[in-house]
Design a protein around this motif. Sequence first.
Motif, mmCIF file in Angstrom:
data_model
loop_
_atom_site.group_PDB
_atom_site.id
_atom_site.type_symbol
_atom_site.label_atom_id
_atom_site.label_comp_id
_atom_site.label_asym_id
_atom_site.label_seq_id
_atom_site.Cartn_x
_atom_site.Cartn_y
_atom_site.Cartn_z
ATOM 1 N N TYR A 1 -9.323 1.244 0.826
ATOM 2 C CA TYR A 1 -8.191 0.882 -0.025
ATOM 3 C C TYR A 1 -8.559 -0.388 -0.777
ATOM 4 C CZ TYR A 1 -3.582 -0.805 -1.423
ATOM 5 O OH TYR A 1 -2.516 -1.278 -2.134
ATOM 6 N N LEU B 1 -2.824 11.494 2.238
ATOM 7 C CA LEU B 1 -4.043 11.680 1.454
ATOM 8 C C LEU B 1 -4.553 13.095 1.704
ATOM 9 C CD1 LEU B 1 -6.287 10.521 -0.344
ATOM 10 C CD2 LEU B 1 -7.402 9.677 1.732
ATOM 11 N N SER C 1 0.815 -1.213 0.000
ATOM 12 C CA SER C 1 0.000 0.000 0.000
ATOM 13 C C SER C 1 0.849 1.263 0.000
ATOM 14 C CB SER C 1 -0.926 0.008 1.220
ATOM 15 O OG SER C 1 -0.181 -0.029 2.416
ATOM 16 N N TYR D 1 -6.928 4.429 -3.277
ATOM 17 C CA TYR D 1 -7.521 5.034 -2.090
ATOM 18 C C TYR D 1 -8.745 5.842 -2.504
ATOM 19 C CZ TYR D 1 -3.254 3.817 0.406
ATOM 20 O OH TYR D 1 -2.210 3.131 0.973
#
Length: 446
Positions: free
Chosen positions: A269, A253, A217, A224
């Motif tokens: 996610y 983010l 990730s 996302y």
Amino acid sequence: MFYVIGGITVSIIAFVFTIKFLCELAARVVSFLQNEDPGRRGDRSIYDYVRGNYLDPRSCKVSWDWKEPQEVGQTMTFRVQLFYKNGQPFPAHRPVGLRVNITHIELALDIPVTQEVLQEPESNVVKVAFTVRKAGRYEVAVKLGGLNVAYSPYYKIFQPGMTHLIVQFSKSGLLETIFLYIYAYHFSTLVLTNGQQHTLQIEPRDEYGNPTSNSTSLTDEANYSLGTVDDETLEDCYSKSVSLNKPQCQVLLRLTLKKTGCFKARISYKDQPLSNGEFDIIVLSENEKTCVEKNVSTPGISIYFEAYLYSSGNYSSSSWQLPASSLLAPQRRPSMGDEEDEHDSPVEGQPEKVKKPKKVYCYISPKQLSVKEFYLKIIPWRLFTFRVCPGTKFTYHGPDPVHKYLTLVVDDGIQPPVELSCKDRNIMAATFIRFLHKNIGMYFNP
């Protein structure tokens, strides 16, 4: 001449070995007199020490049943082999006073262990098992009768396990991140300003909360997304950008909300919700933000809001409660009408009349939220008081059936929840949250 030199050499060697034997004998006698428990001298004698027929911690050995590095969460074992001073195996079933202490060096965390004597005949092996949850460096101290065995203490390193994603609310900076993470865990409401950017920090962690740097990730920026708990998309209401902070193992983010209101948001996610990724978002307009800052910056004066109090339990059981899809949708402050007419007018589609709510005043100070009622418009009576702390939780609902004001449920887990409808509910909640941030020493700019 040759025989004379040889005899002298043999005599010197014999003398050296004699001195060594006498020194070893003296050392064992002194060790017996100084270290042996007086209660056990009846079982052991100086003769046992002379022969080396006693358990010696420095002669014992430790073998490990795993190869480094290992991940946390698994049961690890190692074996302690017991020996007499003379090198013969020592029966493990006899009481030996074996003590094993396993400690996380950075956290000073002690790990419980279990000991098992292997059942083989004349076995001299004790099997020790333990499980660690926190990644890091551990000290393993193995002692017999208070003395360390050979090469003890030992040092072992355990790595994080499988990855889970944790959301942190933050602007920037490590210290602020820690405070915001504590806040987000206990009081999960995020206050933003319409059109302004806010940063969420996403940290890959294992199931025990250990940060990990080997997660995919950290390199996957496109998967996302932000939505609501009822799986409604908010793509038309926000813009986002994703960047990576590999040195600190974080995904940044950055969100910009384009619509005011209250949302029950969820960060996902690959369409899977993140751990700690569900929270409320209050989006304020510029005027509402200015009002909140004015409320907080006014020293020594409690801010109050007019509200309507519903009886305890009425909100959760009444027929006018909105469905989940309506409650989770973006909410705006409704237009005002004639209050007195709305008190007595029935709500369309409602089978029975709702009990008239009680008009109250909500006072917010840096320390507490008080709900007061005024008798004869001049005599105050305090009904409820809630501390400004993470333990006081807010639940946001849709408009009430009488005044069409947005509803807020306040619950501290001690007294019954209080259901309030307020014209400026979002401003009141944002003011409370701003005071909360100041109380825990965190700077926040909505």
